[in-house]
Design a protein around this motif. Structure first.
Motif: not given
Ligand code: ZN
Length: 170
Positions: A159, A161, A163, A170
């Motif tokens: 992704h 980024h 988590h 998300h």
């Molecule tokens: Zn993510």
């Protein structure tokens, strides 16, 4: 990334999750922002989650290390542009548009996401905004303290980024 037994990185490297505190000052030493009263900032290093100059300065640092990095406007939020005023429809601004007033910061919805703008003049259905970033044209000094490091999960790397707590949900 490291030879530590728990496989956690000892120094900041690309693809590490770095948590750090920062204090931000302008060239005159005026304090602009600080993370000190909040949780530390969490970033996935090497994925453009922070200004490139900050990312470069973090490289190779260890938890507990404190350092400063000073960025010229061009390395931070850009030079101030005089031709950056735009008249936009209120519906393109995020949040409560009934309380807009000159000098306020607002978020302009763009194809690239929310862009911080400064309200210059408020009409009934349109608003004149200054597209310069609020920190454009300023040299910035970051005082940074590395708090912790961990390896990123495969999902975080995919992704680009972080988590979980302090990161994306998300
Ligand atoms: Zn993510």
């Amino acid at each position: 990334m490291s030879e530590a037994e728990d496989d956690q990185p000892a120094q900041v490297a690309r693809d590490c999750v770095v948590s750090f505190h920062y204090e931000l000052f302008d060239a005159g030493g005026e304090a602009l922002e600080s993370s000190r009263r909040r949780e530390p900032v969490l970033i996935l290093h090497g994925h453009g989650n922070v200004l490139p100059g900050v990312e470069a300065a973090l490289l190779g640092r260890s938890p507990g290390e404190r350092f400063e990095v000073t960025l010229a406007p061009g390395e931070a939020y850009g030079e101030r542009r005089e031709d950056a005023r735009r008249r936009v429809s209120k519906k393109h601004l995020a949040g409560n548009t009934k309380r807009l007033a000159p000098g306020m910061q607002a978020g302009l919805r763009t194809a690239e996401g929310l862009r911080p703008v400064t309200v210059v003049k408020v009409g009934s259905s349109v608003v004149d905004v200054d597209l310069n970033h609020p920190l454009a044209g300023r040299s910035l000094r970051f005082d940074i303290e590395v708090v912790a490091l961990r390896a990123a999960s495969p999902e975080e790397l995919a992704h680009g980024h972080v988590h979980g707590p302090g990161g994306h949900h998300h």
